[in-house]
Design a protein around this motif. Sequence first.
Motif, PDB file in Angstrom:
ATOM      1  N   VAL A 158       0.850  -1.189   0.000  1.00 24.07           N
ATOM      2  CA  VAL A 158       0.000   0.000   0.000  1.00 24.07           C
ATOM      3  C   VAL A 158       0.889   1.244   0.000  1.00 24.07           C
ATOM      4  O   VAL A 158       1.691   1.437   0.916  1.00 24.07           O
ATOM      5  N   LEU A 159       0.745   2.051  -1.032  1.00 30.11           N
ATOM      6  CA  LEU A 159       1.452   3.322  -1.131  1.00 30.11           C
ATOM      7  C   LEU A 159       0.405   4.412  -1.332  1.00 30.11           C
ATOM      8  O   LEU A 159      -0.728   4.127  -1.694  1.00 30.11           O
ATOM      9  N   ALA A 160       0.799   5.637  -1.109  1.00 30.09           N
ATOM     10  CA  ALA A 160      -0.091   6.760  -1.388  1.00 30.09           C
ATOM     11  C   ALA A 160       0.624   7.739  -2.299  1.00 30.09           C
ATOM     12  O   ALA A 160       1.827   7.977  -2.155  1.00 30.09           O
ATOM     13  N   ALA A 161      -0.125   8.283  -3.229  1.00 27.58           N
ATOM     14  CA  ALA A 161       0.433   9.232  -4.187  1.00 27.58           C
ATOM     15  C   ALA A 161       0.544  10.612  -3.556  1.00 27.58           C
ATOM     16  O   ALA A 161      -0.340  11.050  -2.825  1.00 27.58           O
ATOM     17  N   SER A 162       1.621  11.273  -3.851  1.00 26.23           N
ATOM     18  CA  SER A 162       1.829  12.645  -3.403  1.00 26.23           C
ATOM     19  C   SER A 162       0.877  13.575  -4.150  1.00 26.23           C
ATOM     20  O   SER A 162       0.490  13.309  -5.289  1.00 26.23           O
ATOM     21  N   THR A 163       0.524  14.658  -3.509  1.00 22.11           N
ATOM     22  CA  THR A 163      -0.290  15.677  -4.181  1.00 22.11           C
ATOM     23  C   THR A 163       0.586  16.750  -4.820  1.00 22.11           C
ATOM     24  O   THR A 163       0.078  17.720  -5.360  1.00 22.11           O
ATOM     25  N   SER A 164       1.875  16.557  -4.782  1.00 23.02           N
ATOM     26  CA  SER A 164       2.825  17.515  -5.334  1.00 23.02           C
ATOM     27  C   SER A 164       2.678  17.634  -6.851  1.00 23.02           C
ATOM     28  O   SER A 164       2.436  16.643  -7.541  1.00 23.02           O
ATOM     29  N   PRO A 165       2.863  18.842  -7.381  1.00 21.92           N
ATOM     30  CA  PRO A 165       2.805  19.002  -8.839  1.00 21.92           C
ATOM     31  C   PRO A 165       3.958  18.287  -9.556  1.00 21.92           C
ATOM     32  O   PRO A 165       3.891  18.074 -10.763  1.00 21.92           O
ATOM     33  N   GLU A 166       4.987  17.880  -8.817  1.00 16.44           N
ATOM     34  CA  GLU A 166       6.114  17.174  -9.419  1.00 16.44           C
ATOM     35  C   GLU A 166       5.791  15.720  -9.740  1.00 16.44           C
ATOM     36  O   GLU A 166       6.577  15.037 -10.391  1.00 16.44           O
ATOM     37  N   GLY A 167       4.676  15.215  -9.244  1.00 21.28           N
ATOM     38  CA  GLY A 167       4.305  13.835  -9.547  1.00 21.28           C
ATOM     39  C   GLY A 167       3.943  13.058  -8.295  1.00 21.28           C
ATOM     40  O   GLY A 167       3.977  13.584  -7.180  1.00 21.28           O
ATOM     41  N   PRO A 168       3.606  11.789  -8.473  1.00 22.23           N
ATOM     42  CA  PRO A 168       3.076  10.987  -7.364  1.00 22.23           C
ATOM     43  C   PRO A 168       4.115  10.537  -6.339  1.00 22.23           C
ATOM     44  O   PRO A 168       3.750  10.027  -5.295  1.00 22.23           O
ATOM     45  N   GLY A 169       5.375  10.711  -6.634  1.00 25.71           N
ATOM     46  CA  GLY A 169       6.431  10.311  -5.707  1.00 25.71           C
ATOM     47  C   GLY A 169       7.261   9.170  -6.274  1.00 25.71           C
ATOM     48  O   GLY A 169       6.784   8.392  -7.108  1.00 25.71           O
ATOM     49  N   PRO A 170       8.511   9.055  -5.835  1.00 30.25           N
ATOM     50  CA  PRO A 170       9.424   8.072  -6.427  1.00 30.25           C
ATOM     51  C   PRO A 170       9.009   6.617  -6.197  1.00 30.25           C
ATOM     52  O   PRO A 170       9.158   5.789  -7.101  1.00 30.25           O
ATOM     53  N   LEU A 171       8.501   6.273  -5.028  1.00 29.40           N
ATOM     54  CA  LEU A 171       8.098   4.882  -4.803  1.00 29.40           C
ATOM     55  C   LEU A 171       6.881   4.511  -5.640  1.00 29.40           C
ATOM     56  O   LEU A 171       6.822   3.417  -6.215  1.00 29.40           O
ATOM     57  N   VAL A 172       5.914   5.415  -5.720  1.00 27.87           N
ATOM     58  CA  VAL A 172       4.729   5.142  -6.536  1.00 27.87           C
ATOM     59  C   VAL A 172       5.148   4.965  -7.990  1.00 27.87           C
ATOM     60  O   VAL A 172       4.716   4.010  -8.655  1.00 27.87           O
ATOM     61  N   LEU A 173       5.992   5.839  -8.495  1.00 31.63           N
ATOM     62  CA  LEU A 173       6.449   5.708  -9.883  1.00 31.63           C
ATOM     63  C   LEU A 173       7.191   4.403 -10.096  1.00 31.63           C
ATOM     64  O   LEU A 173       6.950   3.692 -11.070  1.00 31.63           O
ATOM     65  N   HIS A 174       8.090   4.087  -9.177  1.00 32.07           N
ATOM     66  CA  HIS A 174       8.884   2.854  -9.319  1.00 32.07           C
ATOM     67  C   HIS A 174       7.978   1.629  -9.382  1.00 32.07           C
ATOM     68  O   HIS A 174       8.090   0.808 -10.288  1.00 32.07           O
ATOM     69  N   PHE A 175       7.089   1.510  -8.395  1.00 33.26           N
ATOM     70  CA  PHE A 175       6.278   0.293  -8.326  1.00 33.26           C
ATOM     71  C   PHE A 175       5.143   0.278  -9.344  1.00 33.26           C
ATOM     72  O   PHE A 175       4.742  -0.796  -9.803  1.00 33.26           O
ATOM     73  N   ALA A 176       4.629   1.422  -9.730  1.00 38.13           N
ATOM     74  CA  ALA A 176       3.614   1.448 -10.780  1.00 38.13           C
ATOM     75  C   ALA A 176       4.217   0.961 -12.096  1.00 38.13           C
ATOM     76  O   ALA A 176       3.565   0.240 -12.859  1.00 38.13           O
ATOM     77  N   ASN A 177       5.474   1.326 -12.345  1.00 39.27           N
ATOM     78  CA  ASN A 177       6.159   0.878 -13.558  1.00 39.27           C
ATOM     79  C   ASN A 177       6.532  -0.597 -13.502  1.00 39.27           C
ATOM     80  O   ASN A 177       6.789  -1.204 -14.533  1.00 39.27           O
ATOM     81  N   ARG A 178       6.577  -1.145 -12.299  1.00 37.79           N
ATOM     82  CA  ARG A 178       6.954  -2.560 -12.127  1.00 37.79           C
ATOM     83  C   ARG A 178       5.791  -3.409 -11.609  1.00 37.79           C
ATOM     84  O   ARG A 178       5.996  -4.524 -11.132  1.00 37.79           O
ATOM     85  N   ALA A 179       4.585  -2.903 -11.698  1.00 34.10           N
ATOM     86  CA  ALA A 179       3.431  -3.606 -11.115  1.00 34.10           C
ATOM     87  C   ALA A 179       3.296  -5.026 -11.644  1.00 34.10           C
ATOM     88  O   ALA A 179       2.935  -5.939 -10.899  1.00 34.10           O
ATOM     89  N   ASN A 180       3.593  -5.247 -12.910  1.00 30.55           N
ATOM     90  CA  ASN A 180       3.497  -6.596 -13.462  1.00 30.55           C
ATOM     91  C   ASN A 180       4.596  -7.517 -12.949  1.00 30.55           C
ATOM     92  O   ASN A 180       4.466  -8.737 -13.050  1.00 30.55           O
ATOM     93  N   ALA A 181       5.663  -6.958 -12.407  1.00 31.13           N
ATOM     94  CA  ALA A 181       6.751  -7.778 -11.882  1.00 31.13           C
ATOM     95  C   ALA A 181       6.565  -8.117 -10.405  1.00 31.13           C
ATOM     96  O   ALA A 181       7.206  -9.025  -9.893  1.00 31.13           O
ATOM     97  N   LEU A 182       5.674  -7.399  -9.731  1.00 32.05           N
ATOM     98  CA  LEU A 182       5.423  -7.670  -8.318  1.00 32.05           C
ATOM     99  C   LEU A 182       4.624  -8.962  -8.160  1.00 32.05           C
ATOM    100  O   LEU A 182       3.690  -9.206  -8.931  1.00 32.05           O
ATOM    101  N   PRO A 183       4.940  -9.754  -7.135  1.00 28.55           N
ATOM    102  CA  PRO A 183       4.174 -10.982  -6.909  1.00 28.55           C
ATOM    103  C   PRO A 183       2.871 -10.744  -6.137  1.00 28.55           C
ATOM    104  O   PRO A 183       2.132 -11.691  -5.865  1.00 28.55           O
TER     105      PRO A 183
END
Length: 157
Positions: free
Chosen positions: A113-138
Amino acid sequence: MVPANEYKRKFLVVIDETEECDRALLFAAYRVKRTGGAVVLMSVVEPPEFIGLGVEEVLRAEAVEQAERNLDTRLARLRSIGDIKVESVIREGSGPEQIERVIDKDKGVAILVLAASTSPEGPGPLVLHFANRANALPIPLTIVPGHMTDEEIIAIC
């Protein structure tokens, strides 16, 4: 294999000093409160860069103390919600790498469980990392919108 009536899934929540961390924690806590299981609070300490003899150890100790304070704050938040089973873990290293290691090692961890940042810079580094790897997560990845209120989160749990 664990019998189905004994299995209690764990929701892994990464604990840090960000505002959105509380959104993920609240979501996991209310899901556990409603469906059973446990919340695993995980704090990752980045290793200090080489500065000089002994300095790294001081920096490492300070970082671990800060991580423990963050965990204590989040534990207090969970106690205010109710009787929720909690585990905590502190790891040192790269955040994504350590999160994946905990997921691989603890077969009870069923949801990240992660939460997205409300920052205009984006959802945050962990969200980006794991969203891009969601198919690789078990396991499934849940991303809680950072703008959600307590009431909105509780309503969907």
